[in-house]
Design a protein around this motif. Structure first.
Motif, PDB file in Angstrom:
ATOM      1  N   ASN A 144      66.843  21.233  43.853  1.00  0.00           N
ATOM      2  CA  ASN A 144      66.961  22.360  44.779  1.00  0.00           C
ATOM      3  C   ASN A 144      68.409  22.401  45.256  1.00  0.00           C
ATOM      4  N   PRO A 145      69.212  23.339  44.770  1.00  0.00           N
ATOM      5  CA  PRO A 145      70.644  23.319  45.112  1.00  0.00           C
ATOM      6  C   PRO A 145      70.929  23.600  46.584  1.00  0.00           C
ATOM      7  N   CYS A 188      71.813  15.179  44.980  1.00  0.00           N
ATOM      8  CA  CYS A 188      72.003  15.308  43.530  1.00  0.00           C
ATOM      9  C   CYS A 188      73.413  14.930  43.090  1.00  0.00           C
ATOM     10  N   CYS A 231      78.640  24.567  41.410  1.00  0.00           N
ATOM     11  CA  CYS A 231      77.235  24.170  41.246  1.00  0.00           C
ATOM     12  C   CYS A 231      76.599  25.083  40.204  1.00  0.00           C
ATOM     13  N   CYS A 288      73.627  24.853  39.049  1.00  0.00           N
ATOM     14  CA  CYS A 288      72.231  25.148  39.412  1.00  0.00           C
ATOM     15  C   CYS A 288      72.157  26.418  40.263  1.00  0.00           C
ATOM     16  N   SER A 289      73.028  26.518  41.248  1.00  0.00           N
ATOM     17  CA  SER A 289      73.069  27.729  42.066  1.00  0.00           C
ATOM     18  C   SER A 289      73.401  28.942  41.212  1.00  0.00           C
ATOM     19  N   ALA A 330      72.241  23.927  33.090  1.00  0.00           N
ATOM     20  CA  ALA A 330      71.303  24.279  34.158  1.00  0.00           C
ATOM     21  C   ALA A 330      70.526  25.526  33.763  1.00  0.00           C
ATOM     22  N   ASN A 352      64.448  26.307  42.592  1.00  0.00           N
ATOM     23  CA  ASN A 352      64.795  25.089  41.860  1.00  0.00           C
ATOM     24  C   ASN A 352      65.431  25.437  40.527  1.00  0.00           C
ATOM     25  N   ALA A 353      66.179  24.480  40.019  1.00  0.00           N
ATOM     26  CA  ALA A 353      66.772  24.592  38.690  1.00  0.00           C
ATOM     27  C   ALA A 353      66.578  23.272  37.965  1.00  0.00           C
ATOM     28  N   GLU A 380      68.086  20.634  35.278  1.00  0.00           N
ATOM     29  CA  GLU A 380      69.338  20.210  34.664  1.00  0.00           C
ATOM     30  C   GLU A 380      69.051  19.333  33.452  1.00  0.00           C
TER      31      GLU A 380
END
Length: 647
Positions: free
Chosen positions: A306-307, A331, A344, A346-347, A372, A384-385, A387
């Motif tokens: 969760n970024p 993370c 980031c 993920c974001s 990601a 969420n992402a 990785e």
């Protein structure tokens, strides 16, 4: 907001509700019937005892009046007594005595004798309604009472009235003695005792009944408790234990089905539910193990992030071996950092709903390729992402080695071409230069014979310049030849610190003269390298000479030596705080004849020659510089294996 549809009661639920209603109703009716019957019986006994108490009370009054009558009659004739008042008092007492006798016989309500009736066997006798039947003892008592009435009417009352009307004391005594008044009194007293005994018997029967009632109540309570435990409490406790086991994750415990009522149906349904959950959990565990095996064997590090909170909610087994407590840490701790990433992915993946990637390098030099992907929740929200991380350190090292090898090959080819060209040029120029030097020497000797002539100085100056120019050409030719023929290094163990010390000693006077501070940082546990100490000393002299030239107004010269275990190489870094080299010139400083020095100050052969020497020692040479801050030259040489420090 969408409202839930009302619950439709099923036929089974209606059946259970009706069964429960009739069970509860039957239990309540049974309890009410038992309580009503027992309460009525108790009231029945108490009502009878109340009647007996009234009878005993009035029988006691009879006894007292029977004692009192002879005394009142005798007192009536005593001196100083108002006979009229005494007679009225005696008549009132007789009237009370009669009321009690006739009231007991006739059930006079004015005496409080309610609930009495005449006995069927003895119409003239009254008995309490509280009795269950006319007992022989009670018949005898009421027969005695009838006898008292008869004696009173036939003897006691006439005798007392006659005695009141007789003034003579002896005659009055004869009248009273004619009827056995003491015997009558004793007879009444005995009747009172019998009434008391009979009442005590009823009280004893009531006590027995109450004890029996208490025993019945205790038995009912015990039976009710047992039935409640067997059919209500025990099934509910078993259901509760099953629920507690389910909460703790034990799905193998089954609830015994002891009845066919709603509790039994609940236990049966609970067992079915537990079995269904157990089967589903087995499938989930199997899928989870399969997924873990896939994630563990896919050759990558995988985690869900969760970024926004930087929290890791899942990571595969290979990642657990790297950072076991990764689920409890942010993370970015994986990259050996205590702060958020500058970028980031993920974001970005969540924001763009697309794949994003980048490379991360840890302080240890490990290179990761991070991919990601957006990882939606079951409800469709995207917070969420996932990785997928690959360690590409070996790949990057191999690429760097390939690139380095390619550059070395290109550099070698370039140097070989330059060397070949230089060799040809040197040989072509060397012979004419030799002739020029020879004839310039001869002319200089002959010009001395012209000392007294006006042209002597001019000729000598010209010949001297020709001689100097030819020497400079010879120097260039020698450099060309040295560049084209790099000697093979000796394969002897060399202690780099000693070579550096010897080189630096040469420059100490010059450093002091130019006010350059000198800093040495030599590793005391440095292993040796294989090569030629003299050739390496020439390399360091070229580099240090360039560093001194870059600091004409003083500065700091730092020389470091260290061992790099990961590469098994010795690194020598020489740093100055001089003018620095621009970014556009930095890639060309190792090229032959390239120099950033003013004209006449350098040939551009020193660093290129040094590079060839280092490469002949199977080493590398690189430069890092920034204008205005200085330059760092790093030389890395492979170590001699036998001199490696022990782990």
């Amino acid at each position: 907001m969408k409202m839930a549809a009302p619950h439709q009661e099923s036929a089974r639920e209606k059946k259970f509700r009706h069964i429960l209603f009739w069970k509860v109703s039957g239990i309540l009716l049974l309890i009410l019937a038992i309580e009503g019957g027992v309460t009525g019986t108790v009231l029945y006994f108490l009502y009878g005892l109340k009647g007996d108490a009234h009878v005993i009370n009035y029988a006691g009054h009879l006894r007292w009046r029977s004692y009192e009558m002879p005394y009142l009659v005798n007192r009536h004739f005593a001196e100083g007594i108002d006979r009229d008042a005494s007679r009225r008092h005696i008549e009132e007492r007789l009237k009370e005595f009669e009321n009690i006798l006739y009231g007991l016989r006739d059930s006079n309500s004015s005496l409080g004798l309610k609930g009495v009736k005449a006995s069927q066997q003895m119409p003239s006798v009254v008995v309490p309604l509280a009795a269950t039947g006319t007992l022989p003892g009670e018949e005898a008592l009421w027969a005695r009472l009838t006898n008292h009435i008869n004696k009173y009417e036939e003897g006691v009352k006439p005798a007392i009235i006659q005695a009141l009307n007789t003034p003579d004391a002896e005659e009055r005594l004869t009248i009273l003695s004619s009827y056995d008044m003491p015997g009558y009194v004793m007879d009444v007293n005995q009747t009172v005792k019998l009434f008391s005994e009979e009442s005590n018997k009823k009280v004893a029967r009531l006590q027995i009944f109450l004890f029996a009632y208490l025993g019945v109540i205790i038995a009912i309570i015990g039976a009710t408790h047992f039935l409640a435990w067997a059919f209500v409490e025990r099934p509910i406790l078993e259901v509760h234990r099953g629920m507690q086991a389910l909460v703790k994750g034990d799905l193998r415990q089954k609830i015994p089905v002891r009845t066919r009522d709603e509790v039994g149906e609940l236990a049966k349904g609970f067992n079915v539910m537990a079995g269904t959950i157990e089967n589903q959990l087995k499938e989930i565990r199997s899928d989870h193990e399969r997924l873990n095996n896939i994630l563990a064997n896919m050759g990558c590090l995988v985690r869900v992030i969760n970024p926004e909170t930087h929290k890791v909610s899942l990571q595969n087994e290979p990642l657990n071996t790297i950072i076991p407590d990764g689920l409890k840490r942010p993370c970015y701790n994986l990259w050996k950092r205590d702060y958020e990433c500058d970028r980031c992915v993920c974001s970005e993946a969540i924001r763009n709903n697309a794949h994003r990637w980048k490379e991360e390098i840890t302080p240890e030099g490990v290179v990761y390729e991070v991919h990601a992907f957006p990882f939606p929740n079951p409800d469709g929200t995207m917070i969420n992402a996932i990785e997928v991380i690959r360690d590409i350190t070996a790949k990057r090292r191999m690429e760097a080695e390939v690139e380095e090898s390619r550059m070395q090959v290109l550099q070698s080819q370039k140097m070989a071409a330059i060397g070949s060209l230089s060799s040809g040029v040197a040989h072509s120029i060397n012979n004419p230069l030799s002739g020029i030097n020879l004839f310039s020497d001869v002319l200089l000797k002959k010009v001395d014979t012209l000392k007294d002539t006006p042209v002597y100085e001019e000729f000598k100056k010209g010949l001297t310049e020709i001689k100097d120019a030819s020497k400079r050409c010879e120097t260039v030719v020698k450099d060309l030849l040295r560049l084209s023929r790099v000697p093979k290094p000796e394969t002897l163990p060399v202690y780099i610190n000693e070579t550096l010390e010897h080189t630096l000693n040469v420059f100490v006077p010059q450093l002091k003269l130019l006010k350059i501070q000198f800093v040495k940082e030599f590793s005391p546990t440095l292993p040796k390298v294989l090569g030629s100490s003299g050739q390496l000393e020439t390399v360091f002299m070229n580099v240090i000479s360039n560093a001194i030239d870059a600091m004409p107004e003083g500065g700091t010269l730092t020389v470091k030596s260290m061992y790099i275990p990961a590469e098994k190489k010795v690194e020598i870094s020489i740093t100055d705080t001089g003018c620095g080299i621009s970014k556009k010139d930095l890639p060309y400083i190792f090229n032959p004849y390239f120099t950033t020095k003013p004209p006449g100050r350098g040939t551009g052969i020193g660093l290129s020659s040094a590079l060839l020497t280092v490469q002949s020692h199977r080493g590398t040479m690189e430069a890092d510089s920034e204008v205005g801050r200085g330059t760092t030259i790093k030389v890395r040489l492979p170590v001699h294996q036998s001199t490696l420090p022990r782990a």
